[in-house]
Motif scaffolding. Structure first.
Motif, PDB file in Angstrom:
ATOM      1  N   ARG A   2       0.816  -1.222   0.000  1.00  0.00           N
ATOM      2  CA  ARG A   2       0.000   0.000   0.000  1.00  0.00           C
ATOM      3  C   ARG A   2       0.846   1.267   0.000  1.00  0.00           C
ATOM      4  O   ARG A   2       0.318   2.376  -0.008  1.00  0.00           O
ATOM      5  CB  ARG A   2      -0.906   0.026   1.232  1.00  0.00           C
ATOM      6  N   LEU A   9       4.135   5.606   4.055  1.00  0.00           N
ATOM      7  CA  LEU A   9       4.296   4.758   5.234  1.00  0.00           C
ATOM      8  C   LEU A   9       3.917   5.530   6.488  1.00  0.00           C
ATOM      9  O   LEU A   9       3.167   5.041   7.341  1.00  0.00           O
ATOM     10  CB  LEU A   9       5.757   4.314   5.348  1.00  0.00           C
ATOM     11  N   ILE A  12       0.022   6.233   6.589  1.00  0.00           N
ATOM     12  CA  ILE A  12      -0.795   5.051   6.892  1.00  0.00           C
ATOM     13  C   ILE A  12      -0.640   4.655   8.357  1.00  0.00           C
ATOM     14  O   ILE A  12      -1.621   4.380   9.055  1.00  0.00           O
ATOM     15  CB  ILE A  12      -0.411   3.873   5.974  1.00  0.00           C
ATOM     16  N   CYS A  13       0.605   4.621   8.819  1.00  0.00           N
ATOM     17  CA  CYS A  13       0.853   4.214  10.206  1.00  0.00           C
ATOM     18  C   CYS A  13       0.231   5.188  11.200  1.00  0.00           C
ATOM     19  O   CYS A  13      -0.318   4.782  12.231  1.00  0.00           O
ATOM     20  CB  CYS A  13       2.355   4.093  10.455  1.00  0.00           C
ATOM     21  N   GLU A  16      -3.712   4.797  11.017  1.00  0.00           N
ATOM     22  CA  GLU A  16      -4.200   3.527  11.539  1.00  0.00           C
ATOM     23  C   GLU A  16      -3.579   3.171  12.892  1.00  0.00           C
ATOM     24  O   GLU A  16      -3.835   2.095  13.433  1.00  0.00           O
ATOM     25  CB  GLU A  16      -3.918   2.416  10.524  1.00  0.00           C
ATOM     26  N   LYS A  18      -0.480   2.400  13.794  1.00  0.00           N
ATOM     27  CA  LYS A  18       0.334   1.194  13.704  1.00  0.00           C
ATOM     28  C   LYS A  18       1.808   1.566  13.623  1.00  0.00           C
ATOM     29  O   LYS A  18       2.159   2.668  13.213  1.00  0.00           O
ATOM     30  CB  LYS A  18      -0.028   0.384  12.451  1.00  0.00           C
ATOM     31  N   THR A  22       4.463  -3.444  12.176  1.00  0.00           N
ATOM     32  CA  THR A  22       3.145  -4.081  12.133  1.00  0.00           C
ATOM     33  C   THR A  22       2.538  -3.980  10.744  1.00  0.00           C
ATOM     34  O   THR A  22       1.992  -4.960  10.212  1.00  0.00           O
ATOM     35  CB  THR A  22       2.203  -3.435  13.157  1.00  0.00           C
ATOM     36  N   LEU A  23       2.646  -2.798  10.144  1.00  0.00           N
ATOM     37  CA  LEU A  23       2.104  -2.606   8.802  1.00  0.00           C
ATOM     38  C   LEU A  23       2.812  -3.512   7.802  1.00  0.00           C
ATOM     39  O   LEU A  23       2.167  -4.119   6.939  1.00  0.00           O
ATOM     40  CB  LEU A  23       2.253  -1.142   8.383  1.00  0.00           C
ATOM     41  N   GLU A  26       1.554  -7.065   7.935  1.00  0.00           N
ATOM     42  CA  GLU A  26       0.256  -7.181   7.267  1.00  0.00           C
ATOM     43  C   GLU A  26       0.416  -7.206   5.757  1.00  0.00           C
ATOM     44  O   GLU A  26      -0.237  -7.994   5.056  1.00  0.00           O
ATOM     45  CB  GLU A  26      -0.647  -6.021   7.687  1.00  0.00           C
ATOM     46  N   GLU A  27       1.285  -6.345   5.243  1.00  0.00           N
ATOM     47  CA  GLU A  27       1.494  -6.276   3.799  1.00  0.00           C
ATOM     48  C   GLU A  27       2.172  -7.540   3.268  1.00  0.00           C
ATOM     49  O   GLU A  27       1.856  -8.013   2.181  1.00  0.00           O
ATOM     50  CB  GLU A  27       2.328  -5.037   3.453  1.00  0.00           C
TER      51      GLU A  27
END
Length: 307
Positions: A2, A9, A12-13, A16, A18, A22-23, A26-27
């Protein structure tokens, strides 16, 4: 993935709530189609190899086949145990471990390319020394490796991680940026601080050439790993203290691409320039190129001399 850039980065973190690690987990699960347990276990296996490499570098003979390098990691470790370090115990231990792992690589031992074999000492040096200092669990360190991986992913997809393409700034520089950002996250820093650490670290290595003497990943590569570990810790401290990269980290990565592309080929892993072409560098290469006498050759030569 993503994200393609560090700013994404970060966004998004933050949105969310995160960590980068952790991200990235998930990716990776989405990308590979495997379970989180499998993804994390694979990284845990890599960390175990890193630990083994550090141990080997500190306890076994790491003399390379060329005979040019080996034992410097242990020398720094011994110096630290018997003297007051100029750079501080944390930096000196990270340096010792980074040197040791790089010497394991040069002596054909098992390492994890992070992101390359030529820069494989920096992340283990930083991670193992920090784990010992702070008493962190392996699980915590593995999460840190995913953070480093996310940073490496961005660098690789927007610039270089290969010395043959972008000089040593691409190998050692990338590893320093990955280690610095990961250390910030391991210490509880914010995604924004992580990103600033990467920019601070990379700016310090822009233009670093790749000039291996005799074409071997030994001189000056191993020493650069040791110093790179110290630089990573310094960059992490700056970011955690609130120092910001005035030039956005993504723009620093773009500059790495620009500088690497403009770098002469002789300064990109060809051993045709830089330290490799100093008088001493050329002499080392010439000596290594000479055919080595076998035991039988030496016996024949000895008999001829006696006659």
């Amino acid at each position: 993935m993503r994200f393609k850039h560090l700013r994404e980065l970060h966004a998004i973190c933050t949105e969310e709530n995160k960590t980068l690690g952790t991200l990235m987990i998930e990716e990776q699960v989405k990308e590979t189609g495997t379970s989180e347990t499998e993804v994390v276990q694979q990284m845990a296996d890599y960390y175990e190899i890193m630990k083994q490499a550090v141990h080997k570098g500190m306890t076994e003979d790491t003399t390379s086949r060329s005979g040019l390098t080996g034992g410097d990691g242990q020398r720094v470790r011994d110096y630290l145990q018997n003297n007051q370090s100029c750079s501080g115990d944390a930096s000196a231990l990270a340096m010792a471990y980074a040197l040791g792992v790089s010497e394991v690589n040069a002596s054909m031992g098992r390492i994890v390319a992070t992101p390359t074999a030529g820069s494989a000492g920096i992340i283990p040096g930083v991670f193992l020394s920090a784990q010992e200092r702070f008493g962190w669990s392996d699980e915590h360190m593995v999460n840190g490796l995913f953070c480093a991986g996310a940073i490496g992913y961005v660098i690789a997809n927007n610039s270089f991680i290969s010395g043959a393409e972008g000089g040593c700034q691409a190998e050692v520089g990338s590893a320093i940026g990955m280690a610095a950002g990961a250390m910030v996250e391991l210490r509880g820093g914010t995604p924004e601080q992580v990103v600033h650490a990467v920019g601070i670290a990379l700016k310090n290595t822009l233009g670093l050439i790749c000039d291996p003497v005799a074409g071997l990943v030994e001189i000056p590569c191993i020493v650069r790993n040791g110093l790179g570990a110290v630089t990573a810790l310094a960059a992490a401290d700056m970011a955690l203290a609130g120092v910001r990269s005035a030039i956005p980290s993504d723009e620093v990565i773009d500059v790495m691409l620009e500088v690497g592309s403009a770098m002469p080929s002789r300064h990109r892993e060809t051993a045709q320039g830089g330290l490799a072409q100093t008088p001493t560098g050329r002499k080392i290469a010439e000596n290594l190129a000479k055919p080595k006498k076998t035991t039988q050759d030496r016996e024949v030569s000895s008999k001829e001399n006696n006659q």
